[in-house]
Design a protein around this motif. Structure first.
Motif, PDB file in Angstrom:
ATOM      1  N   MET A   1     -38.839   7.999  18.599  1.00  0.00           N
ATOM      2  CA  MET A   1     -38.944   9.226  17.847  1.00  0.00           C
ATOM      3  C   MET A   1     -39.422  10.325  18.785  1.00  0.00           C
ATOM      4  SD  MET A   1     -40.798   9.978  14.267  1.00  0.00           S
ATOM      5  CE  MET A   1     -39.534   9.004  13.508  1.00  0.00           C
ATOM      6  N   ARG A   2     -38.932  11.503  18.545  1.00  0.00           N
ATOM      7  CA  ARG A   2     -39.316  12.620  19.411  1.00  0.00           C
ATOM      8  C   ARG A   2     -40.809  12.890  19.347  1.00  0.00           C
ATOM      9  NH1 ARG A   2     -35.521  17.110  17.435  1.00  0.00           N
ATOM     10  NH2 ARG A   2     -35.993  16.046  15.522  1.00  0.00           N
ATOM     11  N   ASP A   3     -41.378  13.234  20.487  1.00  0.00           N
ATOM     12  CA  ASP A   3     -42.824  13.468  20.562  1.00  0.00           C
ATOM     13  C   ASP A   3     -43.274  14.618  19.671  1.00  0.00           C
ATOM     14  OD1 ASP A   3     -43.311  11.373  22.279  1.00  0.00           O
ATOM     15  OD2 ASP A   3     -43.021  12.577  24.084  1.00  0.00           O
ATOM     16  N   GLY A   4     -42.443  15.645  19.535  1.00  0.00           N
ATOM     17  CA  GLY A   4     -42.810  16.789  18.704  1.00  0.00           C
ATOM     18  C   GLY A   4     -42.977  16.402  17.243  1.00  0.00           C
ATOM     19  N   VAL A   5     -42.112  15.520  16.765  1.00  0.00           N
ATOM     20  CA  VAL A   5     -42.210  15.061  15.378  1.00  0.00           C
ATOM     21  C   VAL A   5     -43.488  14.254  15.201  1.00  0.00           C
ATOM     22  CG1 VAL A   5     -41.139  13.596  13.623  1.00  0.00           C
ATOM     23  CG2 VAL A   5     -39.716  15.096  15.032  1.00  0.00           C
ATOM     24  N   ARG A   6     -43.768  13.382  16.159  1.00  0.00           N
ATOM     25  CA  ARG A   6     -44.985  12.570  16.066  1.00  0.00           C
ATOM     26  C   ARG A   6     -46.234  13.452  16.155  1.00  0.00           C
ATOM     27  NH1 ARG A   6     -44.346   8.219  19.637  1.00  0.00           N
ATOM     28  NH2 ARG A   6     -43.439   7.065  17.938  1.00  0.00           N
ATOM     29  N   ARG A   7     -46.213  14.433  17.035  1.00  0.00           N
ATOM     30  CA  ARG A   7     -47.355  15.351  17.140  1.00  0.00           C
ATOM     31  C   ARG A   7     -47.552  16.112  15.830  1.00  0.00           C
ATOM     32  NH1 ARG A   7     -45.761  16.314  22.447  1.00  0.00           N
ATOM     33  NH2 ARG A   7     -44.531  18.101  21.798  1.00  0.00           N
ATOM     34  N   GLY A   8     -46.462  16.568  15.255  1.00  0.00           N
ATOM     35  CA  GLY A   8     -46.544  17.277  13.983  1.00  0.00           C
ATOM     36  C   GLY A   8     -47.124  16.394  12.885  1.00  0.00           C
ATOM     37  N   ALA A   9     -46.678  15.134  12.845  1.00  0.00           N
ATOM     38  CA  ALA A   9     -47.193  14.197  11.839  1.00  0.00           C
ATOM     39  C   ALA A   9     -48.672  13.926  12.065  1.00  0.00           C
ATOM     40  CB  ALA A   9     -46.392  12.900  11.876  1.00  0.00           C
ATOM     41  N   ARG A  10     -49.102  13.891  13.317  1.00  0.00           N
ATOM     42  CA  ARG A  10     -50.527  13.672  13.612  1.00  0.00           C
ATOM     43  C   ARG A  10     -51.389  14.821  13.121  1.00  0.00           C
ATOM     44  NH1 ARG A  10     -49.520  11.437  19.554  1.00  0.00           N
ATOM     45  NH2 ARG A  10     -49.194   9.263  19.028  1.00  0.00           N
ATOM     46  N   LEU A  73     -45.666  10.166   6.544  1.00  0.00           N
ATOM     47  CA  LEU A  73     -46.347  10.722   7.725  1.00  0.00           C
ATOM     48  C   LEU A  73     -47.033   9.615   8.521  1.00  0.00           C
ATOM     49  CD1 LEU A  73     -47.886  13.935   6.135  1.00  0.00           C
ATOM     50  CD2 LEU A  73     -46.088  13.850   7.896  1.00  0.00           C
ATOM     51  N   GLY A  74     -47.678   8.677   7.831  1.00  0.00           N
ATOM     52  CA  GLY A  74     -48.330   7.561   8.516  1.00  0.00           C
ATOM     53  C   GLY A  74     -47.337   6.716   9.295  1.00  0.00           C
ATOM     54  N   ALA A  75     -46.157   6.517   8.729  1.00  0.00           N
ATOM     55  CA  ALA A  75     -45.134   5.719   9.405  1.00  0.00           C
ATOM     56  C   ALA A  75     -44.581   6.432  10.632  1.00  0.00           C
ATOM     57  CB  ALA A  75     -44.010   5.380   8.434  1.00  0.00           C
ATOM     58  N   VAL A  76     -44.612   7.746  10.630  1.00  0.00           N
ATOM     59  CA  VAL A  76     -44.192   8.495  11.822  1.00  0.00           C
ATOM     60  C   VAL A  76     -45.241   8.334  12.923  1.00  0.00           C
ATOM     61  CG1 VAL A  76     -43.741  10.804  12.758  1.00  0.00           C
ATOM     62  CG2 VAL A  76     -42.758  10.127  10.549  1.00  0.00           C
ATOM     63  N   VAL A  77     -46.504   8.358  12.533  1.00  0.00           N
ATOM     64  CA  VAL A  77     -47.591   8.231  13.514  1.00  0.00           C
ATOM     65  C   VAL A  77     -47.699   6.800  14.026  1.00  0.00           C
ATOM     66  CG1 VAL A  77     -50.094   8.427  13.852  1.00  0.00           C
ATOM     67  CG2 VAL A  77     -48.865  10.181  12.555  1.00  0.00           C
ATOM     68  N   PRO A 136     -27.597   3.991  11.107  1.00  0.00           N
ATOM     69  CA  PRO A 136     -27.012   4.028  12.446  1.00  0.00           C
ATOM     70  C   PRO A 136     -27.380   5.344  13.147  1.00  0.00           C
ATOM     71  CG  PRO A 136     -25.368   3.417  10.810  1.00  0.00           C
ATOM     72  CD  PRO A 136     -26.596   3.829  10.066  1.00  0.00           C
ATOM     73  N   GLY A 137     -27.784   5.238  14.362  1.00  0.00           N
ATOM     74  CA  GLY A 137     -28.154   6.411  15.138  1.00  0.00           C
ATOM     75  C   GLY A 137     -29.571   6.891  14.907  1.00  0.00           C
ATOM     76  N   ALA A 138     -30.305   6.207  14.051  1.00  0.00           N
ATOM     77  CA  ALA A 138     -31.690   6.614  13.788  1.00  0.00           C
ATOM     78  C   ALA A 138     -32.518   6.344  15.037  1.00  0.00           C
ATOM     79  CB  ALA A 138     -32.270   5.847  12.607  1.00  0.00           C
ATOM     80  N   VAL A 139     -33.414   7.264  15.303  1.00  0.00           N
ATOM     81  CA  VAL A 139     -34.280   7.121  16.469  1.00  0.00           C
ATOM     82  C   VAL A 139     -35.492   6.303  16.054  1.00  0.00           C
ATOM     83  CG1 VAL A 139     -35.639   8.368  18.176  1.00  0.00           C
ATOM     84  CG2 VAL A 139     -33.520   9.353  17.323  1.00  0.00           C
ATOM     85  N   SER A 140     -35.781   5.247  16.771  1.00  0.00           N
ATOM     86  CA  SER A 140     -36.962   4.446  16.466  1.00  0.00           C
ATOM     87  C   SER A 140     -38.069   4.809  17.430  1.00  0.00           C
ATOM     88  CB  SER A 140     -36.627   2.959  16.546  1.00  0.00           C
ATOM     89  OG  SER A 140     -36.242   2.631  17.855  1.00  0.00           O
ATOM     90  N   HIS A 141     -39.225   4.273  17.192  1.00  0.00           N
ATOM     91  CA  HIS A 141     -40.399   4.584  18.039  1.00  0.00           C
ATOM     92  C   HIS A 141     -40.311   3.931  19.368  1.00  0.00           C
ATOM     93  CE1 HIS A 141     -42.784   6.635  14.992  1.00  0.00           C
ATOM     94  NE2 HIS A 141     -42.161   5.832  14.149  1.00  0.00           N
TER      95      HIS A 141
END
Length: 141
Positions: A1-10, A73-77, A136-141
């Protein structure tokens, strides 16, 4: 997952949890009751069936919906927990909130129905994340 999305979720997750805890642990039930009333009026405007607009059903739906964003949000983090884990966390969280309401908040009412609804919301959030991750094509961690 993109770092920006994870940072936003944090950033968003603790903010959402703070608002959630405020609503769930406020000494008075005025704020949650007003929110349920607002949701009922919104559902009515959207043309929801009459049976769904019964206040206890609207409250149940609100209690389901309130945990979905926290789980997403927790699952993104944290990528490791599965939908089963998130469901269990939701159950424990909800049970803890209801115990606090029962023991410490005289004006609030602790109910098993709220635990069921919140746990269902955690399950919905966990399954939503699982479905998105399997695309398909989903970005995983």
């Amino acid at each position: 997952m993109r770092d920006g999305v994870r940072r936003g979720a944090r950033v968003l997750l603790p903010c959402y949890l703070a608002v959630l805890l405020f609503a769930l642990l406020a000494p008075s039930a005025r704020t949650p009751s007003a929110s349920v009333g607002w949701l009922g009026r919104a559902l009515e405007r959207l043309g929801a069936p009459e049976q769904l607009l019964e206040p206890s059903r609207v409250e149940f739906l609100a209690n389901v919906a309130i945990l979905v964003p926290a789980v997403v949000l927790g699952a993104v983090v944290w990528a490791a927990p599965s939908w089963r884990d998130w469901t269990a966390y939701g159950f424990v969280f909800s049970g803890g909130v209801e115990v606090v309401q029962a023991l410490l908040l005289e004006e609030r009412s602790a109910t098993y129905v709220d635990v069921v609804a919140n746990t269902l919301g955690a399950l919905v959030g966990g399954l939503l994340v699982a479905v998105v991750r399997r695309r398909p094509g989903a970005v995983s961690h």
